[in-house]
Design an enzyme around this catalytic site. Structure first.
Site, PDB file in Angstrom:
ATOM      1  N   TRP A  92      -0.807  -4.771  14.919  1.00 56.98           N
ATOM      2  CA  TRP A  92      -1.985  -4.074  14.366  1.00 56.98           C
ATOM      3  C   TRP A  92      -2.624  -4.842  13.214  1.00 56.98           C
ATOM      4  O   TRP A  92      -1.927  -5.341  12.335  1.00 56.98           O
ATOM      5  CB  TRP A  92      -1.523  -2.717  13.867  1.00 56.98           C
ATOM      6  CG  TRP A  92      -2.502  -1.979  13.029  1.00 56.98           C
ATOM      7  CD1 TRP A  92      -2.732  -2.157  11.697  1.00 56.98           C
ATOM      8  CD2 TRP A  92      -3.377  -0.925  13.435  1.00 56.98           C
ATOM      9  NE1 TRP A  92      -3.699  -1.280  11.253  1.00 56.98           N
ATOM     10  CE2 TRP A  92      -4.114  -0.502  12.304  1.00 56.98           C
ATOM     11  CE3 TRP A  92      -3.607  -0.271  14.670  1.00 56.98           C
ATOM     12  CZ2 TRP A  92      -5.052   0.521  12.349  1.00 56.98           C
ATOM     13  CZ3 TRP A  92      -4.555   0.746  14.704  1.00 56.98           C
ATOM     14  CH2 TRP A  92      -5.262   1.136  13.553  1.00 56.98           C
TER      15      TRP A  92
ATOM     16  N   ASN B 150      -5.780  -4.269  10.207  1.00 58.73           N
ATOM     17  CA  ASN B 150      -6.984  -3.611   9.679  1.00 58.73           C
ATOM     18  C   ASN B 150      -7.600  -4.458   8.575  1.00 58.73           C
ATOM     19  O   ASN B 150      -7.773  -5.671   8.796  1.00 58.73           O
ATOM     20  CB  ASN B 150      -6.793  -2.120   9.360  1.00 58.73           C
ATOM     21  CG  ASN B 150      -5.734  -1.739   8.358  1.00 58.73           C
ATOM     22  OD1 ASN B 150      -4.561  -1.751   8.678  1.00 58.73           O
ATOM     23  ND2 ASN B 150      -6.114  -1.358   7.159  1.00 58.73           N
ATOM     24  N   ASP B 151      -7.967  -3.920   7.445  1.00 57.80           N
ATOM     25  CA  ASP B 151      -8.841  -4.604   6.478  1.00 57.80           C
ATOM     26  C   ASP B 151      -8.610  -6.107   6.281  1.00 57.80           C
ATOM     27  O   ASP B 151      -7.462  -6.531   6.117  1.00 57.80           O
ATOM     28  CB  ASP B 151      -8.637  -4.032   5.072  1.00 57.80           C
ATOM     29  CG  ASP B 151      -8.623  -2.542   5.016  1.00 57.80           C
ATOM     30  OD1 ASP B 151      -8.798  -1.903   6.053  1.00 57.80           O
ATOM     31  OD2 ASP B 151      -8.430  -2.007   3.913  1.00 57.80           O
TER      32      ASP B 151
ATOM     33  N   GLN C 259      -4.548  -6.710   6.499  1.00 55.85           N
ATOM     34  CA  GLN C 259      -3.569  -5.643   6.650  1.00 55.85           C
ATOM     35  C   GLN C 259      -2.953  -5.780   8.035  1.00 55.85           C
ATOM     36  O   GLN C 259      -3.670  -5.801   9.050  1.00 55.85           O
ATOM     37  CB  GLN C 259      -4.269  -4.284   6.499  1.00 55.85           C
ATOM     38  CG  GLN C 259      -4.742  -4.008   5.096  1.00 55.85           C
ATOM     39  CD  GLN C 259      -3.569  -3.686   4.184  1.00 55.85           C
ATOM     40  OE1 GLN C 259      -3.062  -2.581   4.193  1.00 55.85           O
ATOM     41  NE2 GLN C 259      -3.117  -4.659   3.408  1.00 55.85           N
TER      42      GLN C 259
ATOM     43  N   TRP D  43      -0.799   1.450  13.148  1.00 56.20           N
ATOM     44  CA  TRP D  43      -0.680   1.282  11.709  1.00 56.20           C
ATOM     45  C   TRP D  43       0.754   1.593  11.299  1.00 56.20           C
ATOM     46  O   TRP D  43       1.335   2.583  11.739  1.00 56.20           O
ATOM     47  CB  TRP D  43      -1.678   2.209  11.014  1.00 56.20           C
ATOM     48  CG  TRP D  43      -1.801   1.950   9.553  1.00 56.20           C
ATOM     49  CD1 TRP D  43      -2.539   0.966   8.973  1.00 56.20           C
ATOM     50  CD2 TRP D  43      -1.176   2.665   8.489  1.00 56.20           C
ATOM     51  NE1 TRP D  43      -2.410   1.025   7.608  1.00 56.20           N
ATOM     52  CE2 TRP D  43      -1.582   2.069   7.279  1.00 56.20           C
ATOM     53  CE3 TRP D  43      -0.309   3.750   8.437  1.00 56.20           C
ATOM     54  CZ2 TRP D  43      -1.150   2.515   6.040  1.00 56.20           C
ATOM     55  CZ3 TRP D  43       0.123   4.206   7.199  1.00 56.20           C
ATOM     56  CH2 TRP D  43      -0.308   3.582   6.010  1.00 56.20           C
TER      57      TRP D  43
ATOM     58  N   PHE E   7      -0.671  -2.858   0.447  1.00 57.60           N
ATOM     59  CA  PHE E   7      -2.020  -2.440   0.835  1.00 57.60           C
ATOM     60  C   PHE E   7      -3.052  -3.492   0.397  1.00 57.60           C
ATOM     61  O   PHE E   7      -2.725  -4.514  -0.189  1.00 57.60           O
ATOM     62  CB  PHE E   7      -2.329  -1.075   0.223  1.00 57.60           C
ATOM     63  CG  PHE E   7      -1.861   0.089   1.069  1.00 57.60           C
ATOM     64  CD1 PHE E   7      -0.890  -0.072   2.049  1.00 57.60           C
ATOM     65  CD2 PHE E   7      -2.399   1.354   0.877  1.00 57.60           C
ATOM     66  CE1 PHE E   7      -0.465   1.002   2.829  1.00 57.60           C
ATOM     67  CE2 PHE E   7      -1.981   2.437   1.660  1.00 57.60           C
ATOM     68  CZ  PHE E   7      -1.023   2.264   2.625  1.00 57.60           C
TER      69      PHE E   7
ATOM     70  N   ASP F 145      -6.734  -0.971  -3.824  1.00 54.15           N
ATOM     71  CA  ASP F 145      -7.635  -2.021  -3.348  1.00 54.15           C
ATOM     72  C   ASP F 145      -8.290  -2.797  -4.495  1.00 54.15           C
ATOM     73  O   ASP F 145      -9.532  -2.830  -4.627  1.00 54.15           O
ATOM     74  CB  ASP F 145      -8.708  -1.449  -2.398  1.00 54.15           C
ATOM     75  CG  ASP F 145      -8.113  -0.603  -1.277  1.00 54.15           C
ATOM     76  OD1 ASP F 145      -6.918  -0.786  -0.977  1.00 54.15           O
ATOM     77  OD2 ASP F 145      -8.827   0.244  -0.716  1.00 54.15           O
TER      78      ASP F 145
ATOM     79  N   TRP G 264     -11.080   3.583  11.801  1.00 55.73           N
ATOM     80  CA  TRP G 264      -9.946   4.514  11.798  1.00 55.73           C
ATOM     81  C   TRP G 264     -10.143   5.571  12.869  1.00 55.73           C
ATOM     82  O   TRP G 264     -11.250   6.073  13.062  1.00 55.73           O
ATOM     83  CB  TRP G 264      -9.806   5.184  10.420  1.00 55.73           C
ATOM     84  CG  TRP G 264      -9.344   4.204   9.387  1.00 55.73           C
ATOM     85  CD1 TRP G 264     -10.066   3.728   8.334  1.00 55.73           C
ATOM     86  CD2 TRP G 264      -8.062   3.581   9.313  1.00 55.73           C
ATOM     87  NE1 TRP G 264      -9.307   2.836   7.621  1.00 55.73           N
ATOM     88  CE2 TRP G 264      -8.078   2.729   8.189  1.00 55.73           C
ATOM     89  CE3 TRP G 264      -6.896   3.648  10.088  1.00 55.73           C
ATOM     90  CZ2 TRP G 264      -6.971   1.946   7.827  1.00 55.73           C
ATOM     91  CZ3 TRP G 264      -5.802   2.875   9.722  1.00 55.73           C
ATOM     92  CH2 TRP G 264      -5.852   2.044   8.610  1.00 55.73           C
TER      93      TRP G 264
END
Ligand code: FRU
Length: 512
Positions: free
Chosen positions: A42, A44-45, A61, A69, A104, A169, A314
């Site tokens: 997986w 993400n960002d 990520q 996730w 994160f 973040d 998402w």
């Protein structure tokens, strides 16, 4: 369980999983040819995007163990040209007390030649009440060789005020002898609703941070009636004489054409005077497609501000999970600010992907369809339309079609004054229409990038390319290789229609 094995062992295990999985993902029918995607598992960002010692780095990520996730790692890839990406060993694995349940999102900084990462350590506390079920702290890691990172733990442990779980973040930049850090958080209130905020900190050494105030919060700069409870992934940077606060708010309600995705990603334009942000606009979304989130931006050695976003959303349907991977990055885009609007155009280097060029002879369509075939799923298409002479109610392109009705349709709607992407029949029960404004222009350019599971449309007018963009994932069948140009109820006058087959840069890297 993870805490019982050493950090090195955790990293080795994650890296072995990444390597093994690559075979399955790369043979997936939807694996991109020229977008960065995970070798397995997986993504993400984007995190820590940076131009460092002459190379482009993108961290992200990452959960290598399954295409869902999970406890977040930082994946890592680098490139010398923004299109050929080399996946590197995983940069960060979670599991220490301060990042027990995830590393994160965060950023990368060149600290006098040391590649330094500042990220959020995610800790699930299991306390029973909402404001305390999660704790988020800011951590630092460094690398001398740009590949292997040493974690040094927490540099910022407490949010500036009472929060509901969320404080994450961080994004850091340098001005003269000062470092600044901004970070998103969600305030607590009597009803535990909370609103999105961005805090500002400063430091002399990247380790000791002092709070310098709220850079901006939900209460001030969203159009009336819009409310958001958390601002994720903030970024703050100069662009064409102004300052931009870019972030991803959660909780905005749809309004007309706006905020149709679960979460948004956009910006506010303003000025940066004496360490204060003075906003001049309301929040504007960056992209008009289904799949665009948590964008990060960096300045490269050529004075360009370049942006890369997570090319997914998402809770959306992610059919590639069945092939062992999920998530990808958008094409890198160069930013420009015109009349308080951010324009995005694909970086020039993308043209190096072009293998063969085809010029299509067609110049007029009058209430008719013109069929053709795509000779590769990896295509750039450029259609220049004489808008003043075109009067069709709807006119455009159907791509990745088959004879069972599969199609991804991009068209101009003259009565609605919109450019529309319809992916209701783009495969795998995807749904939804998205659209951007139709610019007031004589010549309209649609520059379209097709990859195996995505479409990115860059809309240009007489003056600017990238006036608007629409970015969405699609999941067509392998043999849906038909296409057509069409005009309904009237004419479409075409000035130029070209297409290029693009290189499979990812396959080339792994199977040279
Ligand atoms: C945004 C986000 C960030 C967080 C990360 C976790 O998509 O929710 O706020 O750091 O993803 O993976």
């Amino acid at each position: 369980m993870t805490q019982l094995i050493s950090y090195d062992q955790r990293l080795i295990k994650a890296n072995e999983t990444q390597k093994k999985g690559s075979v399955t993902a790369l043979s997936s029918r939807w694996y991109p040819g020229y977008h960065l995607a995970p070798l397995t598992g997986w993504m993400n960002d984007p995190n820590g995007v940076i131009f460092f010692k002459g190379e482009y780095h993108v961290f992200y990520q990452y959960y290598p163990f399954a295409p869902v996730w999970g406890p977040m790692h930082w994946g890592h890839a680098k490139s010398s040209d923004l299109i050929h990406w080399e996946t590197l060993p995983i940069a960060l694995a979670p599991g220490d007390a301060y990042d027990k349940d995830g590393c994160f999102s965060g950023c990368a900084i060149d600290d006098n030649g040391t590649l330094t990462l500042i990220y959020t350590g995610h800790i699930i506390t299991n306390k029973p009440h909402e404001p305390e079920t999660i704790r988020q702290v800011q951590c630092i890691a460094t690398s001398q060789d740009g590949i292997h990172f040493e974690k040094h733990g927490i540099v910022l442990s407490e949010p500036p005020e009472k929060v509901i779980c969320h404080f994450r973040d961080p994004r850091v930049w340098q001005e003269k002898d000062h470092w600044f850090l901004i970070i998103g958080y969600r305030t607590d209130d009597d009803h535990h609703q909370g609103t999105g905020h961005v805090a500002l900190y400063s430091s002399k050494n990247l380790r000791d941070w002092s709070f310098s105030g709220t850079l901006l919060s939900d209460d001030s700069r969203l159009p009336a009636g819009m409310r958001s409870y958390m601002w994720e992934c903030p970024d703050f940077f100069p662009l064409n004489g102004h300052h931009i606060l870019m972030f991803s708010p959660q909780g905005l309600e749809p309004q007309g054409y706006q905020n149709r995705n679960l979460y948004q990603n956009g910006y506010i334009v303003g000025s940066w005077v004496e360490n204060q942000f003075k906003p001049q606009t309301f929040f504007t979304e960056l992209d008009y497609g289904h799949d665009f989130y948590a964008a990060q931006r960096f300045e490269d050695g050529k004075d360009r501000q370049i942006l890369i976003a997570w090319f997914d959303m998402w809770e959306s349907n992610k059919p590639s999970q069945r092939d062992g991977w999920a998530g990808s990055m958008t094409l890198p885009r160069e930013l420009q600010l015109v009349d308080n609007h951010i324009l995005m155009t694909p970086v020039k280097e993308i043209e190096n992907l072009r293998i063969s060029e085809k010029t299509h002879a067609i110049t007029t369509l009058n209430n008719e369809k013109h069929h053709f075939r795509l000779n590769s799923p990896l295509q750039e298409i450029e259609l220049i339309i004489d808008l003043r002479k075109s009067n069709a109610a709807q006119a455009g392109l159907a791509l990745r079609t088959n004879n069972q009705g599969q199609e991804t349709v991009i068209y101009i709607d003259q009565s609605q004054k919109r450019i529309v992407l319809d992916r209701n029949r783009s495969g795998q029960n995807l749904q939804g229409i998205r659209s951007c404004p139709l610019p007031e222009t004589n010549k309209l350019t649609l520059r379209i990038f097709l990859d195996r599971s995505s479409v990115e449309i860059f809309v240009g007018d007489d003056t600017y390319s990238g006036r608007y963009t629409i970015s969405s994932r699609i999941f067509p069948e392998k043999d849906s290789m038909g296409a057509s140009l069409f005009a309904i109820e009237g004419k479409m006058i075409i000035d130029s229609f070209k297409s290029w087959v693009l290189q499979d840069a990812n396959a080339l890297y792994y199977h040279p």
